[in-house]
Write an enzyme that holds these catalytic residues in place. Structure first.
Site: not given
Ligand code: CDP
Ligand code: MG
Length: 140
Positions: A11, A51, A114, A117, A128
């Site tokens: 990212k 997304y 973070n 992805h 994807e």
């Molecule tokens: O990336 P991952 O699958 O671990 O998490 P997700 O629940 O699918 O969320 C996608 C992305 O949204 C995360 O990797 C974060 O960059 C963002 N996010 C966020 O900004 N705030 C949150 N509370 C949860 C996710």
């Molecule tokens: Mg995810």
């Protein structure tokens, strides 16, 4: 266990800090093979399409802005159990909860920024990968 492919994204927070090589070393050290890779700049609309599953979440707009804020490196990782293994190497979404040694524990700046992805299941991995790569780009 089967050989799988999963979609990974390095990212903007990580490309900005020149961490592509360090993150790729984590994948390779875990036995994941980078079989396709390119550095691209997403528009906010493209990030939003990728997304779309999170459209109703409060962080969606900020997430799309962030993903379009600098180049990303999109990759296909291949290996035994690659989808779950990559999630393990990445660590928890919130770096505060990520296990020591994981990419997010070492590099992530916040729950939003973070560093990586990774696809979460075989069907989303296939979708994807197809979002970013054509069959011709996947040479194995
Ligand atoms: O990336 P991952 O699958 O671990 O998490 P997700 O629940 O699918 O969320 C996608 C992305 O949204 C995360 O990797 C974060 O960059 C963002 N996010 C966020 O900004 N705030 C949150 N509370 C949860 C996710
Ligand atoms: Mg995810």
């Amino acid at each position: 266990m089967a050989t799988e492919r999963t979609l990974s994204i390095i990212k903007p927070d990580a490309t900005r800090r020149n961490l592509t090589g360090k993150i790729n070393a984590k994948f390779e050290d875990a036995g994941l093979r980078i079989i396709a890779q390119k550095r691209i700049q997403l528009t906010k609309a493209q990030a939003g399409e990728f997304y779309a599953v999170h459209k109703e979440r409060p962080f969606y707009d900020e997430l799309c802005e962030f993903m379009a804020s600098a180049p990303v490196v999109v990759q296909v990782l291949e290996g035994e159990n690659a989808i779950a293994k990559n999630r393990e190497v990445m660590g928890a979404t919130n770096p505060a909860d990520a296990a020591p040694g994981t990419i997010r524990a070492e590099f992530a700046e916040s729950v939003g920024e973070n560093s990586v992805h990774g696809s979460d299941a075989p069907d989303t991995a296939a979708e994807e990968i197809a979002f970013y790569f054509s069959g011709l780009e996947l040479v194995g």
